[in-house]
Design an enzyme around this catalytic site. Sequence first.
Site, PDB file in Angstrom:
ATOM      1  N   ARG A  81       3.226  34.051 -21.377  1.00  0.00           N
ATOM      2  CA  ARG A  81       3.871  34.166 -22.822  1.00  0.00           C
ATOM      3  C   ARG A  81       2.985  35.221 -23.511  1.00  0.00           C
ATOM      4  NH1 ARG A  81       7.124  30.952 -25.915  1.00  0.00           N
ATOM      5  NH2 ARG A  81       6.983  29.169 -24.476  1.00  0.00           N
ATOM      6  N   SER A  82       3.833  36.065 -24.197  1.00  0.00           N
ATOM      7  CA  SER A  82       2.880  37.036 -24.968  1.00  0.00           C
ATOM      8  C   SER A  82       2.504  36.309 -26.385  1.00  0.00           C
ATOM      9  CB  SER A  82       3.829  38.415 -25.417  1.00  0.00           C
ATOM     10  OG  SER A  82       4.956  37.942 -26.082  1.00  0.00           O
ATOM     11  N   GLU A 133     -12.663  34.284 -17.372  1.00  0.00           N
ATOM     12  CA  GLU A 133     -13.849  34.575 -16.518  1.00  0.00           C
ATOM     13  C   GLU A 133     -15.054  34.158 -17.295  1.00  0.00           C
ATOM     14  OE1 GLU A 133     -16.184  37.598 -13.160  1.00  0.00           O
ATOM     15  OE2 GLU A 133     -14.042  37.961 -13.883  1.00  0.00           O
ATOM     16  N   GLY A 149     -19.093  22.833  -5.406  1.00  0.00           N
ATOM     17  CA  GLY A 149     -19.758  22.737  -4.154  1.00  0.00           C
ATOM     18  C   GLY A 149     -20.984  23.273  -4.178  1.00  0.00           C
TER      19      GLY A 149
END
Length: 143
Positions: free
Chosen positions: A94-95, A65, A111
């Site tokens: 995947r860890s 984010e 946009g």
Amino acid sequence: MSSVWTHTPTMEEMQAHSDNTAVSTMGIEFLEAGDDYLKARMPVDQRTVQPFGILHGGASVVLAETLGSVAANHCLRKPTQAAVGLEINANHIRSVASGWVYGTARPHHIGGSTQVWEIRIEDEQGRLTCLSRITMAVINRPG
């Protein structure tokens, strides 16, 4: 290729704008801005792991984010606008138990009222650990 940025991001500006936020608390560092991407990294340490000692999925989403939001706000058409998160999803592939993870945000759609960004998060070996997509709403700045 032409640049997607209306305001070219600088590492110093992005890092300074992140002081005293979740971004700095989690150790996220901006690394590079290309013509159509933004990169950052985040440590896998006591700030970002879950009780089993692997990277917390929520920490990956914070990195995603952060990248999507910062990138989107550098693509706005008017200085009176702001891009805010509308929806985010993340697939944890995947860890990771130590080191750094690296996120790269690239636009799918820029946009006037929405933007869609994909964020790939990889480990130090370049293996995909999380694939995220964020939709940003472009709004008029409050006030």
